[in-house]
Scaffold this active site. Structure first.
Site, PDB file in Angstrom:
ATOM      1  N   TYR A 163       7.154   4.952   1.343  1.00 15.06           N
ATOM      2  CA  TYR A 163       8.601   5.214   1.411  1.00 15.06           C
ATOM      3  C   TYR A 163       8.889   6.689   1.669  1.00 15.06           C
ATOM      4  O   TYR A 163       9.903   7.029   2.255  1.00 15.06           O
ATOM      5  CB  TYR A 163       9.267   4.837   0.083  1.00 15.06           C
ATOM      6  CG  TYR A 163       9.688   3.402  -0.039  1.00 15.06           C
ATOM      7  CD1 TYR A 163       8.745   2.380  -0.021  1.00 15.06           C
ATOM      8  CD2 TYR A 163      11.032   3.060  -0.187  1.00 15.06           C
ATOM      9  CE1 TYR A 163       9.127   1.068  -0.150  1.00 15.06           C
ATOM     10  CE2 TYR A 163      11.419   1.742  -0.317  1.00 15.06           C
ATOM     11  CZ  TYR A 163      10.467   0.755  -0.302  1.00 15.06           C
ATOM     12  OH  TYR A 163      10.852  -0.544  -0.428  1.00 15.06           O
TER      13      TYR A 163
ATOM     14  N   LYS B 224      -4.457  -2.911  -2.758  1.00 15.20           N
ATOM     15  CA  LYS B 224      -5.162  -3.450  -1.593  1.00 15.20           C
ATOM     16  C   LYS B 224      -6.387  -2.569  -1.399  1.00 15.20           C
ATOM     17  O   LYS B 224      -6.571  -1.911  -0.373  1.00 15.20           O
ATOM     18  CB  LYS B 224      -4.201  -3.440  -0.379  1.00 15.20           C
ATOM     19  CG  LYS B 224      -4.705  -4.172   0.828  1.00 15.20           C
ATOM     20  CD  LYS B 224      -4.618  -5.685   0.706  1.00 15.20           C
ATOM     21  CE  LYS B 224      -5.277  -6.343   1.909  1.00 15.20           C
ATOM     22  NZ  LYS B 224      -5.400  -7.800   1.781  1.00 15.20           N
TER      23      LYS B 224
ATOM     24  N   ASP C 174      -2.178  -9.561  -1.857  1.00 14.71           N
ATOM     25  CA  ASP C 174      -1.971 -10.890  -1.252  1.00 14.71           C
ATOM     26  C   ASP C 174      -2.275 -11.984  -2.271  1.00 14.71           C
ATOM     27  O   ASP C 174      -1.570 -12.985  -2.380  1.00 14.71           O
ATOM     28  CB  ASP C 174      -2.790 -11.045   0.043  1.00 14.71           C
ATOM     29  CG  ASP C 174      -4.233 -10.569  -0.085  1.00 14.71           C
ATOM     30  OD1 ASP C 174      -4.601  -9.993  -1.117  1.00 14.71           O
ATOM     31  OD2 ASP C 174      -4.999 -10.793   0.880  1.00 14.71           O
TER      32      ASP C 174
ATOM     33  N   ASP D 129       8.019  -3.289  -4.369  1.00 12.27           N
ATOM     34  CA  ASP D 129       9.285  -3.752  -3.797  1.00 12.27           C
ATOM     35  C   ASP D 129       9.182  -5.243  -3.486  1.00 12.27           C
ATOM     36  O   ASP D 129      10.061  -6.032  -3.820  1.00 12.27           O
ATOM     37  CB  ASP D 129       9.582  -2.950  -2.518  1.00 12.27           C
ATOM     38  CG  ASP D 129      10.864  -3.411  -1.854  1.00 12.27           C
ATOM     39  OD1 ASP D 129      11.861  -3.592  -2.576  1.00 12.27           O
ATOM     40  OD2 ASP D 129      10.865  -3.603  -0.622  1.00 12.27           O
TER      41      ASP D 129
ATOM     42  N   ASP E  40      10.785  -8.705  -5.853  1.00 15.79           N
ATOM     43  CA  ASP E  40      11.749  -9.677  -5.323  1.00 15.79           C
ATOM     44  C   ASP E  40      11.196 -11.095  -5.489  1.00 15.79           C
ATOM     45  O   ASP E  40      11.910 -12.018  -5.875  1.00 15.79           O
ATOM     46  CB  ASP E  40      12.038  -9.417  -3.833  1.00 15.79           C
ATOM     47  CG  ASP E  40      13.285  -8.563  -3.636  1.00 15.79           C
ATOM     48  OD1 ASP E  40      13.673  -7.857  -4.588  1.00 15.79           O
ATOM     49  OD2 ASP E  40      13.879  -8.612  -2.534  1.00 15.79           O
TER      50      ASP E  40
END
Ligand code: IPM
Ligand code: MN
Length: 358
Positions: free
Chosen positions: A145, A192, A224, A248, A252
């Site tokens: 970001y 990851k 994942d 993020d 959600d």
């Protein structure tokens, strides 16, 4: 005698923000009129509202108010007129990111809790959802970001950089480990590390810190795989720790499995001041109609009482009052389409309940 007062900045923002903030203030006022604490409020513009008035989504005036307050309540930002215009030069979201950086809000904390009375609204089966109760710690001021980004002159290639320092990883990791100690002592680092260098640094730092928290069982999960497990085994998680972008996405995902987006609060912890906001957005279609669910905002102010002011006893009273409202069917239309109440009625009811519980 009253305890010293607390100054609260109110960043209502766009869409339903002002309506849900109003109900939070109502509940806080009930608390202060009937107890030994005292709050004062300072309105400050942010988001599309601030672009319209000042040409800036996070104006200096708002910075000053945030700097001078003990805590911040944030409603929501976002307006469809910017979403549908990829050429817009300034966006409400720019204000949000600038605010996070300016205030150093490095840890976004989202509890994911399932209310029994709402389980049937979840897209998951009750048997899978049962006992789900975890909390996500998302790093909020680093990573892709905020890294260097660019677009070449011909607009044929672009890049975004993901960068983390040891220190950025350490400060949020300590918060997450402390939380795990108060809960079930399980911490899952989502990364990851099979691909990304930054993720390998996260693992190394977390492994080192874990030596200071011997009772906490640390697990490592690729993002994942974590995305699958949140759907298939949500009740296995206790504390999830992750970087900005992964956080993020999975927050959600985690929020929809509860079946009640309008119920989930969050806290963004800063080094000087912290901010509390509902995780639902500005929901422009509902703005001004007195139909938005104020519970996530009210629960965010409850998190503020606990985390910013150390008033756990009052925070628990508000949580109980919200639970009682749910159990008595005092809900807005997002939760019950057949029998629903207005935003302000739900706020009134919860305030009355708080008064009784005090
Ligand atoms: C959030 C939002 C923001 C983010 C957007 C609006 C920039 O999705 O708070 O999760 O991506 O962090
Ligand atoms: Mn998001």
């Amino acid at each position: 005698m009253k305890r010293a007062g607390k100054k609260i900045a109110l960043l209502s923002g766009d869409g339903i923000g002002p309506e849900v903030i109003r109900e939070s203030v109502k509940v806080l006022d009930t608390l202060s009129s009937n107890s030994d604490i005292n709050f004062s409020y300072y309105d400050a513009p942010i988001g599309a509202e601030a672009i319209d008035k000042y040409g800036n989504p996070f104006p200096d005036k708002t910075k000053e108010i945030c700097d001078s307050c003990d805590s911040i309540l944030f409603g929501a930002i976002g307006d469809p007129k910017y979403d549908n215009n990829p050429k817009a030069k300034i966006r409400p979201e720019d204000g949000l990111l600038e605010m996070r950086k300016y205030l150093g809000l490095y840890a976004n904390i989202r509890p994911v809790k399932v209310y029994d009375s709402l389980m049937s609204s979840s897209p998951l089966k009750a048997s899978i959802l049962k006992n789900t109760d975890f909390i996500v710690f998302r790093e909020l001021t680093g990573g892709i970001y905020f890294g260097e980004k660019g677009l070449d002159e011909k607009k044929n290639s672009a890049f975004d950089t993901c960068r983390y320092t040891r220190e950025e990883i350490e400060r949020i990791s300590h918060l997450a480990f402390e939380e795990a100690k108060k809960r079930k002592n399980i911490l899952t680092l989502v990364d990851k590390a099979n691909v990304l260098e930054t993720s390998r640094l996260w693992r190394e730092v977390v492994q080192n810190i874990s030596k200071e928290y011997k009772d906490v069982n640390v697990q490592y999960l690729f993002v994942d795989n974590a995305a699958m497990k949140i759907i298939t085994n949500p009740s296995d998680f206790d504390v999830i720790l992750t970087e900005n972008m992964f956080g993020d996405i999975i927050t959600d995902e985690a929020s929809v499995i509860t079946g009640s987006l309008g119920m989930l609060p969050s806290a963004s912890i800063g080094s000087k001041v912290s901010l509390f906001e509902p995780i639902h957005g500005s929901y422009p279609q509902a703005a001004g109609k007195n139909i938005a669910n104020p519970m996530a905002m009210i629960l965010s102010s409850s998190m503020m009482l606990d985390l910013a002011f150390g008033l756990k006893e009052y925070s628990e009273i508000i949580n109980q009052a919200v639970k009682d409202a749910l159990e008595n069917g005092i809900v807005t239309e997002d939760i019950n389409q057949e029998k629903s109440y207005t935003t302000s009625y739900v706020g009134d009811w919860i305030s009355e309940r708080v008064k009784k519980l005090l």
